[in-house]
Design a protein around this motif. Structure first.
Motif, PDB file in Angstrom:
ATOM      1  N   HIS A  50       3.916   0.355   2.608  1.00  5.90           N
ATOM      2  CA  HIS A  50       4.044  -0.773   3.535  1.00  5.90           C
ATOM      3  C   HIS A  50       3.129  -1.914   3.125  1.00  5.90           C
ATOM      4  N   HIS A  84      -6.519   6.139   9.908  1.00  6.22           N
ATOM      5  CA  HIS A  84      -5.996   6.504   8.585  1.00  6.22           C
ATOM      6  C   HIS A  84      -7.047   6.247   7.517  1.00  6.22           C
ATOM      7  N   HIS A 137       1.004   4.641   1.105  1.00  3.69           N
ATOM      8  CA  HIS A 137       0.285   5.371   2.154  1.00  3.69           C
ATOM      9  C   HIS A 137       0.323   6.889   1.908  1.00  3.69           C
ATOM     10  N   HIS A 152       0.152  -4.535   3.348  1.00  3.57           N
ATOM     11  CA  HIS A 152      -1.208  -4.338   3.844  1.00  3.57           C
ATOM     12  C   HIS A 152      -1.950  -5.667   3.787  1.00  3.57           C
ATOM     13  N   HIS A 159      -4.447   2.563  12.468  1.00  6.38           N
ATOM     14  CA  HIS A 159      -3.179   2.197  11.831  1.00  6.38           C
ATOM     15  C   HIS A 159      -2.293   1.328  12.713  1.00  6.38           C
ATOM     16  N   HIS A 184      -7.698   5.919   3.493  1.00  4.92           N
ATOM     17  CA  HIS A 184      -7.051   5.718   2.200  1.00  4.92           C
ATOM     18  C   HIS A 184      -7.618   6.702   1.170  1.00  4.92           C
ATOM     19  N   HIS A 197       0.852  -1.200   0.000  1.00  8.23           N
ATOM     20  CA  HIS A 197       0.000   0.000   0.000  1.00  8.23           C
ATOM     21  C   HIS A 197       0.885   1.247   0.000  1.00  8.23           C
ATOM     22  N   HIS A 210      -9.230   3.006   8.830  1.00  4.90           N
ATOM     23  CA  HIS A 210      -8.944   2.065   9.914  1.00  4.90           C
ATOM     24  C   HIS A 210      -7.909   2.588  10.891  1.00  4.90           C
TER      25      HIS A 210
HETATM   26 CU1  C2O Z   1      -0.792   2.865   6.046  1.00  2.00          CU
HETATM   27 CU2  C2O Z   1      -4.426   1.053   5.423  1.00  2.00          CU
HETATM   28  O1  C2O Z   1      -2.584   1.908   5.839  1.00  2.00           O
END
Ligand code: C2O
Ligand code: CU
Length: 549
Positions: free
Chosen positions: A123, A446, A81, A125, A506, A448, A79, A504
């Motif tokens: 990172h 966090h 981020h 996911h 983090h 998205h 993902h 969600h």
């Molecule tokens: Cu850095 Cu859904 O996350």
């Protein structure tokens, strides 16, 4: 390993050449033996190294990562981020949400645009792969011809993390678990040394009397952090890829999922070096702080600083943490939030027990991701791919957030919030007491693919009249915000990005235990999803039978 494909797009209408580049990377994820905290253990690395390679691009560039899964027994996704993925929702890298986890030996191509300058990272996911080391930095510079709204002479990058071995704190992938840092710096000493220098302390080389931009991002799995540099003040100028009204601090809190830029001036006694120290917030520290050395030229980096490392505030000094968060305001010129939200969703965060297991739930539903990724199942209107009943917009009035739940059971679900495309949505995050008495944790939330405005925070239970206290004048834009113990946090965003997106906590184990919700908006506008993103669950079967368009 790293080839750069230059694709210059010259926009005819713009006189100055706005050249955007395409960066092409080939990565393979695999298990490696590494000693990030001077103790060797198995980790997940990229191209045989930890942390993963730093991506550096300019706003408007395209990033293409061909990601091969070299883990023999588990899937993988990555993902990006803080990147919006506008027009490429299948490249968001969330297993079961935007795509199928990449199977062992298979390759998935992530291709997306980086639109906004800022400090980001990437990172894993899927499952708990972040705790095992799957991450790296992603830095986006301003486009050619553009300027940052502040000046600096040099730049330093700090990616903060922790890892499952004793929750050691790492700076740029390096930490020292129960070893004296001095041992690394003083030649001839052998305590905790590794052959390959994997846990050598990070040395930040600076010249006296200059201004440096420190980019700081946290991809911790568990810990909330505090960072300070001995004798140096920090001027905060960026948060999550958005400029903030500059303010100066001696120490700062950084929650998982957040990033900052701070400016420091190297105006201290130049014959000394200084400690940069990273400690734990919100949880009794299990390990020593992570240390790095601010090394004034021409001192030797092994010259130990004259003064002790700065000490983090007491882990439970929440007043200190709040005063930092409250100082973060949008820099002048930041877009203001629309004033009329069409919907307000209140999300109660609780710790629960389901079949004897501890879970986290939102409005009593603990998120259990379905085998078929939402993006494909919603785009192709498949039935029974997930629970398509509406999740609750609110929680019981009589719920006492100050006490452990009277009935700790919850249900597992895969329900999604469908947001009207382009509508303005408010979300109130409400914290509560966990299963044991007098415990309420910090949860950094966090979102998205969006930035949201942080409208306000409060202690206790959110009440209707708190709306009047919202900051509509200069709320900061962010992609991650903290929810303090026993408190609430209010955010607003515009659902303007076609796709299906996670929102969600983090903290990686919390998400894994169900602490998240799914937002879907404008999914009918999503263009052709690459087949590789659909090759599992119901969409996978349909692909095999040629039933997907
Ligand atoms: Cu850095 Cu859904 O996350
Ligand atoms: Cu959490």
């Amino acid at each position: 390993m790293r080839s750069l494909v230059l694709l210059c797009t010259i926009l005819v209408l713009v006189p100055v050449s706005l050249a955007s580049k395409k960066w092409h990377f080939k990565w393979e994820v695999g298990y490696i033996y590494w000693s990030p905290d001077c103790r060797e253990n198995i980790m997940i690395g990229i191209n045989g190294r930890f942390p993963g390679p730093t991506i550096r691009a300019k706003a408007g560039d395209t990033i293409k990562v061909e990601l091969k899964n070299g883990l023999p027994t588990e899937g993988v996704v990555i993902h990006w981020h803080g990147i919006r993925q506008f027009g490429t929702p299948w490249a968001d890298g969330t297993a079961s949400i935007s795509q199928c986890a990449i199977n062992p030996e298979e390759t998935f191509i992530y291709e997306f645009k980086v639109e906004k300058p800022g400090t980001y990272f990437y990172h894993g996911h899927y499952g708990m792969q972040r705790a095992a080391g799957l991450y790296g930095s992603l830095i986006v510079d301003v486009a050619d011809g553009q300027k940052e709204p502040f000046d600096y002479d040099g730049e330093l990058n700090l990616l903060l993390s922790d890892w499952y071995h004793q929750n050691s704190l790492l700076i740029n992938g390096k930490g020292q678990h129960n070893c004296s840092l001095a041992a690394h710096l003083i030649p001839g000493s052998s305590t905790c040394r590794t052959k390959r220098g994997e846990c050598e302390p990070v040395v930040l080389r600076v010249l006296p009397n200059k201004t440096y931009r420190l980019r700081i991002a946290s991809t911790t799995s568990l810990s909330s952090l505090n960072l300070a540099i001995g004798h140096h003040k920090m001027m905060v100028v960026e948060a999550d890829g958005n400029y903030v009204e500059p303010f100066s601090v001696n120490d700062m809190d950084i929650y998982s999922g957040e990033s900052y830029s701070v400016l420091i001036t190297t105006d201290q006694v130049p014959s000394s070096n200084y400690w940069l120290s990273v400690g734990v917030r919100g949880r009794l520290p299990q390990t020593q702080p992570a240390l790095a050395i601010l090394n004034y030229h021409p001192n030797s980096p092994s010259k130990l600083p004259a003064s002790k490392p700065p000490v983090a505030p007491a882990w439970n000094d929440y007043a200190h943490s709040k005063s930092f968060s409250y100082k973060i305001l949008a820099r002048q010129g930041t877009p203001k939030p629309p004033t009329n939200p069409v919907r307000q969703i209140a999300l109660l965060n609780t710790q629960n027990k389901i079949n004897g297991y501890i879970k986290w739930s939102i409005n009593n539903i603990s998120l259990a991701l379905p085998p078929t990724p939402y993006l494909g199942s919603m785009r192709y209107r498949l039935r029974n791919a997930f629970d398509d009943r509406k999740p609750p917009e609110n929680f019981a009035r009589e719920y006492d957030i100050m006490k452990p739940p009277i009935n700790p059971s919850a249900i597992q679900g895969s329900n999604a919030y469908k947001l009207e495309f382009n509508s303005t949505v408010d979300v109130i995050l409400q914290n509560a007491n966990a299963l044991s008495g007098n415990v309420s944790d910090i949860h950094p939330w966090h979102l998205h693919a969006h930035d949201f405005w942080v409208l306000g925070y409060g202690d206790g239970r959110f009440s209707k009249k708190d709306v009047t206290k919202f900051n509509l004048k200069n709320p900061p834009l962010r992609n991650t915000v903290v929810l303090f113990p026993y408190g609430w946090t209010a955010i607003r965003f515009v659902a303007d990005n076609p796709g299906v997106w996670a929102f969600h906590c983090h903290i990686e184990p919390h998400l894994h235990m169900g602490m998240g919700v799914i937002f879907a908006e404008g999914v009918e506008l999503v263009k052709k999803i690459p087949k590789e993103a659909l090759a599992c669950g119901m969409t996978g079967k349909m692909l095999m039978n040629n039933h997907l368009p």
